[in-house]
Motif scaffolding. Structure first.
Motif, mmCIF file in Angstrom:
data_model
loop_
_atom_site.group_PDB
_atom_site.id
_atom_site.type_symbol
_atom_site.label_atom_id
_atom_site.label_comp_id
_atom_site.label_asym_id
_atom_site.label_seq_id
_atom_site.Cartn_x
_atom_site.Cartn_y
_atom_site.Cartn_z
ATOM 1 N N ARG A 234 0.852 -1.182 0.000
ATOM 2 C CA ARG A 234 0.000 0.000 0.000
ATOM 3 C C ARG A 234 0.890 1.234 0.000
ATOM 4 O O ARG A 234 1.730 1.399 0.874
ATOM 5 C CB ARG A 234 -0.913 -0.005 1.216
ATOM 6 N N ILE A 235 0.672 2.055 -0.994
ATOM 7 C CA ILE A 235 1.460 3.281 -1.137
ATOM 8 C C ILE A 235 0.498 4.454 -1.137
ATOM 9 O O ILE A 235 -0.464 4.478 -1.905
ATOM 10 C CB ILE A 235 2.280 3.257 -2.445
ATOM 11 N N MET A 236 0.760 5.397 -0.245
ATOM 12 C CA MET A 236 -0.013 6.628 -0.196
ATOM 13 C C MET A 236 0.968 7.776 -0.415
ATOM 14 O O MET A 236 1.825 8.025 0.436
ATOM 15 C CB MET A 236 -0.735 6.745 1.132
ATOM 16 N N SER A 237 0.859 8.412 -1.561
ATOM 17 C CA SER A 237 1.825 9.458 -1.897
ATOM 18 C C SER A 237 1.420 10.791 -1.285
ATOM 19 O O SER A 237 0.254 11.005 -0.937
ATOM 20 C CB SER A 237 1.967 9.597 -3.409
ATOM 21 N N HIS A 238 2.382 11.663 -1.193
ATOM 22 C CA HIS A 238 2.133 12.992 -0.646
ATOM 23 C C HIS A 238 1.236 13.824 -1.569
ATOM 24 O O HIS A 238 0.672 14.821 -1.152
ATOM 25 C CB HIS A 238 3.457 13.721 -0.396
ATOM 26 N N THR A 239 1.071 13.382 -2.819
ATOM 27 C CA THR A 239 0.208 14.101 -3.762
ATOM 28 C C THR A 239 -1.230 13.598 -3.718
ATOM 29 O O THR A 239 -2.077 14.103 -4.435
ATOM 30 C CB THR A 239 0.745 13.962 -5.200
ATOM 31 N N GLY A 240 -1.488 12.584 -2.866
ATOM 32 C CA GLY A 240 -2.845 12.069 -2.734
ATOM 33 C C GLY A 240 -3.105 10.776 -3.489
ATOM 34 O O GLY A 240 -4.177 10.197 -3.362
ATOM 35 N N ASP A 241 -2.148 10.321 -4.284
ATOM 36 C CA ASP A 241 -2.314 9.058 -4.990
ATOM 37 C C ASP A 241 -2.303 7.902 -4.000
ATOM 38 O O ASP A 241 -1.556 7.916 -3.027
ATOM 39 C CB ASP A 241 -1.194 8.842 -6.009
ATOM 40 N N TYR B 112 6.874 -0.629 7.490
ATOM 41 C CA TYR B 112 6.168 0.641 7.368
ATOM 42 C C TYR B 112 7.229 1.690 7.086
ATOM 43 O O TYR B 112 8.129 1.904 7.901
ATOM 44 C CB TYR B 112 5.431 0.962 8.671
ATOM 45 N N LEU B 113 7.150 2.302 5.928
ATOM 46 C CA LEU B 113 8.142 3.296 5.528
ATOM 47 C C LEU B 113 7.444 4.628 5.306
ATOM 48 O O LEU B 113 6.448 4.702 4.579
ATOM 49 C CB LEU B 113 8.834 2.867 4.225
ATOM 50 N N GLU B 114 7.966 5.658 5.923
ATOM 51 C CA GLU B 114 7.427 6.997 5.706
ATOM 52 C C GLU B 114 8.569 7.873 5.228
ATOM 53 O O GLU B 114 9.551 8.076 5.938
ATOM 54 C CB GLU B 114 6.824 7.549 7.002
ATOM 55 N N ARG B 115 8.435 8.358 4.018
ATOM 56 C CA ARG B 115 9.501 9.152 3.415
ATOM 57 C C ARG B 115 9.406 10.604 3.849
ATOM 58 O O ARG B 115 8.377 11.064 4.324
ATOM 59 C CB ARG B 115 9.412 9.037 1.899
ATOM 60 N N ASN B 116 10.474 11.302 3.662
ATOM 61 C CA ASN B 116 10.577 12.700 4.043
ATOM 62 C C ASN B 116 9.526 13.565 3.343
ATOM 63 O O ASN B 116 9.046 14.544 3.899
ATOM 64 C CB ASN B 116 11.983 13.206 3.720
ATOM 65 N N ILE C 100 4.682 3.857 2.620
ATOM 66 C CA ILE C 100 4.680 2.542 1.981
ATOM 67 C C ILE C 100 4.538 1.507 3.075
ATOM 68 O O ILE C 100 5.305 1.496 4.035
ATOM 69 C CB ILE C 100 5.977 2.308 1.186
ATOM 70 N N ARG C 101 3.551 0.640 2.935
ATOM 71 C CA ARG C 101 3.311 -0.430 3.903
ATOM 72 C C ARG C 101 3.373 -1.765 3.175
ATOM 73 O O ARG C 101 2.774 -1.918 2.127
ATOM 74 C CB ARG C 101 1.946 -0.266 4.561
ATOM 75 N N LEU C 102 4.080 -2.720 3.765
ATOM 76 C CA LEU C 102 4.161 -4.078 3.245
ATOM 77 C C LEU C 102 3.487 -4.993 4.253
ATOM 78 O O LEU C 102 3.909 -5.056 5.418
ATOM 79 C CB LEU C 102 5.617 -4.494 3.031
ATOM 80 N N ILE C 103 2.453 -5.704 3.820
ATOM 81 C CA ILE C 103 1.632 -6.504 4.711
ATOM 82 C C ILE C 103 1.485 -7.903 4.129
ATOM 83 O O ILE C 103 1.209 -8.054 2.932
ATOM 84 C CB ILE C 103 0.232 -5.870 4.866
#
Length: 91
Positions: free
Chosen positions: A17-24, A77-81, A86-89
């Motif tokens: 699951r990817i949630m981008s800072h642009t809302g994607d 669980y990765l949260e970029r600057n 990005i979550r891997l489940i």
């Protein structure tokens, strides 16, 4: 309390699951056996980028170890600057 779904090993999935800072929002579900083959063939390269500060190969090895130990749940669980998450489940 959410109902826990148990799957046979052959039916288990890796959810990305990817949630981008642009809302994607991107949701990917892949069978574990397929993911294992992709990692062994170096075909799962969307986790690596030139500006990444993490070692994507170590993250992929972490996934393989999680598969081998039959772990379930959130593996990374990765949260970029820039705000991307990005979550891997495995379930």
């Amino acid at each position: 309390m959410p109902k826990q779904i148990t799957r046979a090993y052959e039916e288990r999935l890796l959810r990305i699951r990817i949630m981008s800072h642009t809302g994607d929002k991107i949701h990917i579900k892949l069978p574990l056996d397929f993911v294992k083959r992709m990692v062994k063939n170096n075909a799962l390269d969307f986790l690596s980028g030139k500006d990444d500060i993490m070692d994507s190969q170590k993250l992929l090895n972490l996934l393989i170890n999680a598969f081998d130990y039959n772990l379930t749940g959130e593996i990374a669980y990765l949260e970029r600057n820039n705000g991307d998450i990005i979550r891997l489940i495995i379930d």
